[in-house]
Write a protein that holds these residues in place. Structure first.
Motif, PDB file in Angstrom:
ATOM      1  N   CYS A   1       0.840  -1.197   0.000  1.00  0.00           N
ATOM      2  CA  CYS A   1       0.000   0.000   0.000  1.00  0.00           C
ATOM      3  C   CYS A   1       0.882   1.258   0.000  1.00  0.00           C
ATOM      4  O   CYS A   1       0.626   2.207  -0.741  1.00  0.00           O
ATOM      5  CB  CYS A   1      -0.922  -0.013   1.212  1.00  0.00           C
ATOM      6  N   GLY A   2       1.934   1.255   0.812  1.00  0.00           N
ATOM      7  CA  GLY A   2       2.849   2.391   0.869  1.00  0.00           C
ATOM      8  C   GLY A   2       3.591   2.602  -0.434  1.00  0.00           C
ATOM      9  O   GLY A   2       3.776   3.741  -0.895  1.00  0.00           O
ATOM     10  N   GLN A   3       4.014   1.523  -1.051  1.00  0.00           N
ATOM     11  CA  GLN A   3       4.704   1.623  -2.339  1.00  0.00           C
ATOM     12  C   GLN A   3       3.770   2.205  -3.391  1.00  0.00           C
ATOM     13  O   GLN A   3       4.173   3.063  -4.184  1.00  0.00           O
ATOM     14  CB  GLN A   3       5.221   0.252  -2.773  1.00  0.00           C
ATOM     15  N   GLU A   4       2.530   1.765  -3.389  1.00  0.00           N
ATOM     16  CA  GLU A   4       1.550   2.279  -4.344  1.00  0.00           C
ATOM     17  C   GLU A   4       1.274   3.752  -4.087  1.00  0.00           C
ATOM     18  O   GLU A   4       1.180   4.550  -5.021  1.00  0.00           O
ATOM     19  CB  GLU A   4       0.254   1.464  -4.268  1.00  0.00           C
ATOM     20  N   ALA A   5       1.151   4.134  -2.829  1.00  0.00           N
ATOM     21  CA  ALA A   5       0.898   5.533  -2.482  1.00  0.00           C
ATOM     22  C   ALA A   5       2.036   6.421  -2.975  1.00  0.00           C
ATOM     23  O   ALA A   5       1.802   7.481  -3.576  1.00  0.00           O
ATOM     24  CB  ALA A   5       0.712   5.684  -0.975  1.00  0.00           C
ATOM     25  N   PHE A   6       3.277   6.014  -2.730  1.00  0.00           N
ATOM     26  CA  PHE A   6       4.403   6.818  -3.183  1.00  0.00           C
ATOM     27  C   PHE A   6       4.443   6.888  -4.704  1.00  0.00           C
ATOM     28  O   PHE A   6       4.721   7.939  -5.277  1.00  0.00           O
ATOM     29  CB  PHE A   6       5.734   6.302  -2.634  1.00  0.00           C
ATOM     30  N   SER A   7       4.163   5.783  -5.361  1.00  0.00           N
ATOM     31  CA  SER A   7       4.146   5.762  -6.819  1.00  0.00           C
ATOM     32  C   SER A   7       3.107   6.742  -7.370  1.00  0.00           C
ATOM     33  O   SER A   7       3.383   7.491  -8.315  1.00  0.00           O
ATOM     34  CB  SER A   7       3.858   4.345  -7.314  1.00  0.00           C
ATOM     35  N   ILE A   8       1.933   6.761  -6.774  1.00  0.00           N
ATOM     36  CA  ILE A   8       0.881   7.692  -7.202  1.00  0.00           C
ATOM     37  C   ILE A   8       1.335   9.135  -6.993  1.00  0.00           C
ATOM     38  O   ILE A   8       1.164   9.992  -7.877  1.00  0.00           O
ATOM     39  CB  ILE A   8      -0.438   7.416  -6.442  1.00  0.00           C
ATOM     40  N   LEU A   9       1.918   9.410  -5.828  1.00  0.00           N
ATOM     41  CA  LEU A   9       2.413  10.759  -5.542  1.00  0.00           C
ATOM     42  C   LEU A   9       3.460  11.168  -6.568  1.00  0.00           C
ATOM     43  O   LEU A   9       3.396  12.257  -7.146  1.00  0.00           O
ATOM     44  CB  LEU A   9       2.995  10.814  -4.132  1.00  0.00           C
ATOM     45  N   TRP A  10       4.427  10.308  -6.809  1.00  0.00           N
ATOM     46  CA  TRP A  10       5.518  10.621  -7.730  1.00  0.00           C
ATOM     47  C   TRP A  10       4.994  10.862  -9.142  1.00  0.00           C
ATOM     48  O   TRP A  10       5.400  11.813  -9.820  1.00  0.00           O
ATOM     49  CB  TRP A  10       6.540   9.489  -7.713  1.00  0.00           C
ATOM     50  N   GLN A  11       4.093  10.004  -9.593  1.00  0.00           N
ATOM     51  CA  GLN A  11       3.554  10.124 -10.951  1.00  0.00           C
ATOM     52  C   GLN A  11       2.690  11.372 -11.121  1.00  0.00           C
ATOM     53  O   GLN A  11       2.520  11.854 -12.239  1.00  0.00           O
ATOM     54  CB  GLN A  11       2.772   8.874 -11.316  1.00  0.00           C
ATOM     55  N   SER A  12       2.172  11.913 -10.017  1.00  0.00           N
ATOM     56  CA  SER A  12       1.342  13.124 -10.104  1.00  0.00           C
ATOM     57  C   SER A  12       2.180  14.367 -10.388  1.00  0.00           C
ATOM     58  O   SER A  12       1.634  15.411 -10.738  1.00  0.00           O
ATOM     59  CB  SER A  12       0.575  13.338  -8.795  1.00  0.00           C
ATOM     60  N   GLY A  13       3.489  14.256 -10.194  1.00  0.00           N
ATOM     61  CA  GLY A  13       4.359  15.404 -10.386  1.00  0.00           C
ATOM     62  C   GLY A  13       4.522  16.239  -9.123  1.00  0.00           C
ATOM     63  O   GLY A  13       5.302  17.179  -9.098  1.00  0.00           O
ATOM     64  N   ALA A  14       3.798  15.907  -8.077  1.00  0.00           N
ATOM     65  CA  ALA A  14       3.905  16.633  -6.815  1.00  0.00           C
ATOM     66  C   ALA A  14       5.264  16.359  -6.198  1.00  0.00           C
ATOM     67  O   ALA A  14       5.744  15.234  -6.199  1.00  0.00           O
ATOM     68  CB  ALA A  14       2.799  16.204  -5.863  1.00  0.00           C
ATOM     69  N   ARG A  15       5.886  17.388  -5.667  1.00  0.00           N
ATOM     70  CA  ARG A  15       7.190  17.233  -5.021  1.00  0.00           C
ATOM     71  C   ARG A  15       7.183  17.948  -3.666  1.00  0.00           C
ATOM     72  O   ARG A  15       7.739  19.028  -3.514  1.00  0.00           O
ATOM     73  CB  ARG A  15       8.312  17.794  -5.907  1.00  0.00           C
ATOM     74  N   PRO A  16       6.530  17.335  -2.689  1.00  0.00           N
ATOM     75  CA  PRO A  16       6.520  17.939  -1.354  1.00  0.00           C
ATOM     76  C   PRO A  16       7.925  17.901  -0.750  1.00  0.00           C
ATOM     77  O   PRO A  16       8.784  17.140  -1.203  1.00  0.00           O
ATOM     78  CB  PRO A  16       5.566  17.038  -0.571  1.00  0.00           C
ATOM     79  N   THR A  17       8.130  18.696   0.271  1.00  0.00           N
ATOM     80  CA  THR A  17       9.422  18.711   0.936  1.00  0.00           C
ATOM     81  C   THR A  17       9.505  17.685   2.049  1.00  0.00           C
ATOM     82  O   THR A  17      10.584  17.415   2.568  1.00  0.00           O
ATOM     83  CB  THR A  17       9.748  20.108   1.496  1.00  0.00           C
TER      84      THR A  17
END
Length: 87
Positions: free
Chosen positions: A65-81
């Motif tokens: 679930c965590g791997q999928e969440a990070f993948s979704i975040l990364w693919q969205s182009g979002a780059r939080p700090t």
């Protein structure tokens, strides 16, 4: 759950983070933690980018679930700090 999220968010803010993403799980605890994350943003006049909130469907385990969440975040182009992660 709420107190832990608030403590984590305060810690991240003290280190200068204002673009913080939440990677969660679609569970009752996950919804409670997400609500605390959203409340913290509101209470501290922080802008919440909805791309920084990722709660994928629960897969076979928390790691997946965590791997999928990070993948979704990364693919969205979002780059939080910083990331606040469910577990």
């Amino acid at each position: 759950n709420t107190a832990v999220v608030r403590l984590g968010m305060q810690h991240l803010r003290e280190y200068g983070h204002h673009q913080i993403a939440y990677l969660g799980a679609p569970t009752a605890e996950g919804r409670e933690r997400l609500a605390a994350f959203e409340d913290f943003h509101r209470d501290h006049a922080m802008i919440l980018d909805r791309k920084h909130v990722v709660t994928p469907p629960f897969l076979t385990d928390y790691v997946e679930c965590g791997q999928e969440a990070f993948s979704i975040l990364w693919q969205s182009g979002a780059r939080p700090t910083a990331l606040l992660v469910y577990n």
